[in-house]
Scaffold this motif. Sequence first.
Motif, short mmCIF file in Angstrom:
data_model
loop_
_atom_site.label_atom_id
_atom_site.label_comp_id
_atom_site.label_asym_id
_atom_site.label_seq_id
_atom_site.Cartn_x
_atom_site.Cartn_y
_atom_site.Cartn_z
N PRO A 131 0.82 -1.22 0.00
CA PRO A 131 0.00 0.00 0.00
C PRO A 131 0.85 1.26 0.00
CG PRO A 131 -0.03 -1.04 2.16
CD PRO A 131 0.71 -1.98 1.26
N VAL A 132 0.72 2.04 -1.05
CA VAL A 132 1.33 3.36 -1.13
C VAL A 132 0.19 4.31 -1.47
CG1 VAL A 132 3.15 4.78 -2.14
CG2 VAL A 132 3.47 2.30 -1.97
N GLY A 133 -0.46 4.81 -0.43
CA GLY A 133 -1.71 5.52 -0.61
C GLY A 133 -1.61 7.00 -0.35
N THR A 134 -2.71 7.69 -0.63
CA THR A 134 -2.83 9.12 -0.35
C THR A 134 -4.17 9.36 0.34
OG1 THR A 134 -2.61 11.34 -1.30
CG2 THR A 134 -3.88 9.74 -2.58
N THR A 135 -4.48 10.63 0.56
CA THR A 135 -5.67 11.01 1.31
C THR A 135 -6.37 12.17 0.61
OG1 THR A 135 -4.41 10.48 3.32
CG2 THR A 135 -6.50 11.66 3.60
N SER A 136 -7.69 12.05 0.47
CA SER A 136 -8.50 13.18 0.02
C SER A 136 -9.88 13.00 0.62
CB SER A 136 -8.58 13.24 -1.51
OG SER A 136 -9.26 14.42 -1.91
N TYR A 137 -10.13 13.73 1.67
CA TYR A 137 -11.29 13.46 2.49
C TYR A 137 -12.62 13.64 1.76
CZ TYR A 137 -8.24 13.26 6.59
OH TYR A 137 -7.26 12.91 7.49
N ASP A 138 -12.79 14.72 1.07
CA ASP A 138 -14.12 15.07 0.54
C ASP A 138 -14.20 15.01 -0.98
OD1 ASP A 138 -16.41 15.69 2.19
OD2 ASP A 138 -16.64 17.53 1.05
N TRP A 139 -13.27 14.33 -1.63
CA TRP A 139 -13.21 14.41 -3.09
C TRP A 139 -14.48 13.91 -3.77
CZ3 TRP A 139 -13.45 10.53 -6.81
CH2 TRP A 139 -13.39 9.22 -6.35
N MET A 140 -15.16 12.95 -3.17
CA MET A 140 -16.36 12.40 -3.79
C MET A 140 -17.53 13.38 -3.75
SD MET A 140 -16.52 8.43 -2.55
CE MET A 140 -16.67 8.82 -0.81
N LEU A 156 -2.37 9.06 -12.69
CA LEU A 156 -1.07 9.60 -13.10
C LEU A 156 -0.01 9.39 -12.02
CD1 LEU A 156 0.61 11.30 -15.13
CD2 LEU A 156 -0.22 13.35 -13.93
N SER A 157 -0.40 9.54 -10.78
CA SER A 157 0.55 9.50 -9.66
C SER A 157 1.00 8.09 -9.30
CB SER A 157 -0.08 10.14 -8.43
OG SER A 157 -1.17 9.35 -7.97
N LYS A 158 0.17 7.10 -9.61
CA LYS A 158 0.44 5.69 -9.29
C LYS A 158 0.17 5.33 -7.83
CE LYS A 158 1.74 5.14 -13.51
NZ LYS A 158 0.81 4.55 -14.50
N PHE A 159 -0.50 6.20 -7.07
CA PHE A 159 -0.97 5.77 -5.76
C PHE A 159 -1.91 4.59 -5.94
CE2 PHE A 159 -0.02 10.27 -4.57
CZ PHE A 159 0.83 10.00 -3.51
N ASN A 160 -1.90 3.65 -4.99
CA ASN A 160 -2.77 2.48 -5.12
C ASN A 160 -3.79 2.35 -3.98
OD1 ASN A 160 -1.14 1.59 -3.04
ND2 ASN A 160 -0.17 -0.05 -4.21
N LYS A 161 -3.96 3.42 -3.22
CA LYS A 161 -4.98 3.45 -2.16
C LYS A 161 -5.31 4.90 -1.87
CE LYS A 161 -4.07 2.64 2.35
NZ LYS A 161 -4.79 3.53 3.30
N ILE A 162 -6.56 5.18 -1.48
CA ILE A 162 -6.92 6.52 -1.06
C ILE A 162 -7.85 6.44 0.14
CG2 ILE A 162 -8.84 6.66 -2.72
CD1 ILE A 162 -8.26 9.71 -2.87
N ARG A 163 -7.57 7.26 1.14
CA ARG A 163 -8.44 7.38 2.31
C ARG A 163 -9.44 8.49 2.02
NH1 ARG A 163 -6.61 9.01 6.94
NH2 ARG A 163 -7.89 7.55 8.13
N MET A 164 -10.73 8.23 2.32
CA MET A 164 -11.77 9.19 1.93
C MET A 164 -12.98 9.04 2.85
SD MET A 164 -12.57 7.21 -1.59
CE MET A 164 -13.81 5.89 -1.70
N LEU A 165 -13.73 10.14 3.01
CA LEU A 165 -14.85 10.18 3.93
C LEU A 165 -16.15 9.77 3.24
CD1 LEU A 165 -14.18 13.66 5.61
CD2 LEU A 165 -13.42 11.41 6.41
N PHE A 166 -16.94 8.95 3.94
CA PHE A 166 -18.29 8.66 3.44
C PHE A 166 -19.20 9.86 3.66
CE2 PHE A 166 -22.66 7.37 4.09
CZ PHE A 166 -22.92 6.72 2.89
#
Length: 535
Positions: A131-140, A156-166
Motif C-alpha cells: 500500500p502506497v496511498g494518499t488522502t482526500s477526504y471530501d473528493w467524492m 497519473l501519480s500511481k498511488f494504489n490506495k486513497i483514504r476518503m470520507l463517506f
Amino acid sequence: MKYCCSFLLLLLFGISGGFAQDKVECWGRYEISLPAKVKGNPFDIELTATFSGPDTTLTVRGFYDGNDTFKIRFMPVNQGVWSYVTQSEIPVLNEVKGRIECIAPGKGNHGPVKVDGTYNFKYADGTRYYPVGTTSYDWMHVAGNQPDQTVKSLELSKFNKIRMLFFVQNFDPDYPEPSMFPFEIKKITKDEKGKPVYEWDFTRFNPAYFAHVEACVDKLARIGVEADLILFHPYDGGRWGFDRMPLEAGVRYLKYLTARMSSFRNIWWSLANEYDFLRELKPEYWDTFTHTVVENDPYSHLCSIHTYTAKYYKYWEPEYTHASIQDQAPVEGFGRAATVKNIYKKPIIFDEVCYEGNMDNRWGSLSGQEYLYRLWQGLIVGTYVTHGECYMDDPKDYSRDFLAVGGTFQGESWKRIGFTRQILDALPNPLHLCDSSWDPYTSTAGENYYMIYLGKEIKPEWAFDLPVKNAFYPRLKEGVRFKVEVIDTWNMTIAEWPVVFETTAPVKDRVYDKNQGRVRLPASPYLLLRITEVE
C-alpha cells in the motif's frame, strides 16, 4: 406488519450494470434486482440470499434501493457454478432462485486485498500488494468535474490506495451545502444566523447518495486503487449531526452500507478518522460499530480504525486486520517503526505522518523531501506510510487542497510514487529488518537480498558491511558475491557500482568484502542501497 407486494420483473446485473447475464468474473459483482411494492418503511424489510458454489457457501444481505426495488449484490470468490436462493418474509422476495457461472477474472482484477502472513498484504489471486496511498477526504462530494480530475490525478501519480470520507465534511461555516445527503430530511429550519438546521429520518436512506459513492469506488477500481472508506468522522461540528447519531442509527447505517458495498472488491473499512474526537459517541460504541461491520461483511474486507496523534488503539483485537496509525514520530528516525510493528504483530500503516503543504501549522507544512524521507523510514522496516498534501492560497480557498477536495496534485512528493512502487514491486519478498534490535538500517527481502536506507545523511562512501543475521532467512555466509546499486529516491535514478563484492567469513555478527571494497556515493541525501547476489 402486513405488506402488499407485487412482483414485476427480475433483472440481473454485473459490475457495469448491464442486462440479464449468467456469467460474472471472479471477484466481480453480480446484482439481483427484485421489484416489489410494500407498505410501511421498505428499509425495514429483511432480505438475504444464500449463494452456494465451489467449496463455499456465502449468505449476503439485500437492501432497498428506492423506486420499489430491492437488490442483492454478490462477489463470487471461486470460479465455477454458483446457485442462489433468497430469503425474506415478503413472499415475492422469498425463494427466488437462480444460477450463475463465475469465470476467470479480467485484466487488472486481482481480487480484494487480504492480510498475508503477519505483517503484509496480498491480493486474493496471490499478487503482492504494497500500500502506497494518499488522502482526500471530501473528493467524492465536490461539485462539477473535480471528482473526475481526482481520479485522473490518482492514475497519473500511481498511488494504489486513497483514504476518503463517506459523510461530507464541514470545512468552515461558509462552505456550501452539499447537493445530497445520505438520509431523508424530515424538515429544515433556520438558526439565528439563517443557516439551515436539518432534522433527519435515520430510518430512511437516500439511495442516490450511496449510489454516487459506489460510482466513485468503481472508478477507483478501474485504475487499481483501493478505497479506504472512512465511515465516521468528527469534522461535522454539529452542522449536520452525522457526528452524533444515536447508537441504533449508526448500527442501521452500517448494516445498510455493508449490504450495498461489501461486494466491491476494492473496499476497505475504516471505522473512523480520529475516532476519539467524536466526543458525542460513547467509547463503547466503537466495539458495537466494529462488530456490526465485520459481522455483515461476508467477504472479510480489511478493517481498522484511526485515532488522534499517538493515541494507539487496541489493534490486537481480531476484528482489526491492520493498524491505521496517526503518528509521525515512528517514521522520523531509523528503526522506530519496527517497534510498533513488533508490538502489534499485524500490518502497520502510518496513515497520517503530517502532510506536505504550505499551511501555517505543524501538521500541514512538510516539504516533499521530508514526506519521502518518512515514507522510506516506514517502508525500509516493512511498514507502510500514507501520503497527503495541502496547499492553500487562502485559509478559505480549498481549490488547491488535495487533502480536502482532491483535484490536481500541487506538491513534489507525489511525482516519486511510481518510482517508489517500482522498487517495491521488484522485491522478491516484503522488507523486514535483518537484525532489528542491533541494526536499524539494513533490511532483507529474502536470501542474499538487502536494502540499506541512508536517509538524510550525506557521506562520500559506503564500506561493504552486512549483518550475519538475516531475519527469518538463512544467515549470510562466506563467499557470496554481490552487486550494489545506488538508488536516489528523490531524483529517481539507479546506478550500479561497477565492482562485484565477495563476503568474508563472519566477524562476530558482521560480514565484509574480502577486498575491503567501498562504494563511492553521490553528494545527495535520501539514498537507498540495493545489494543483491550475482552469479
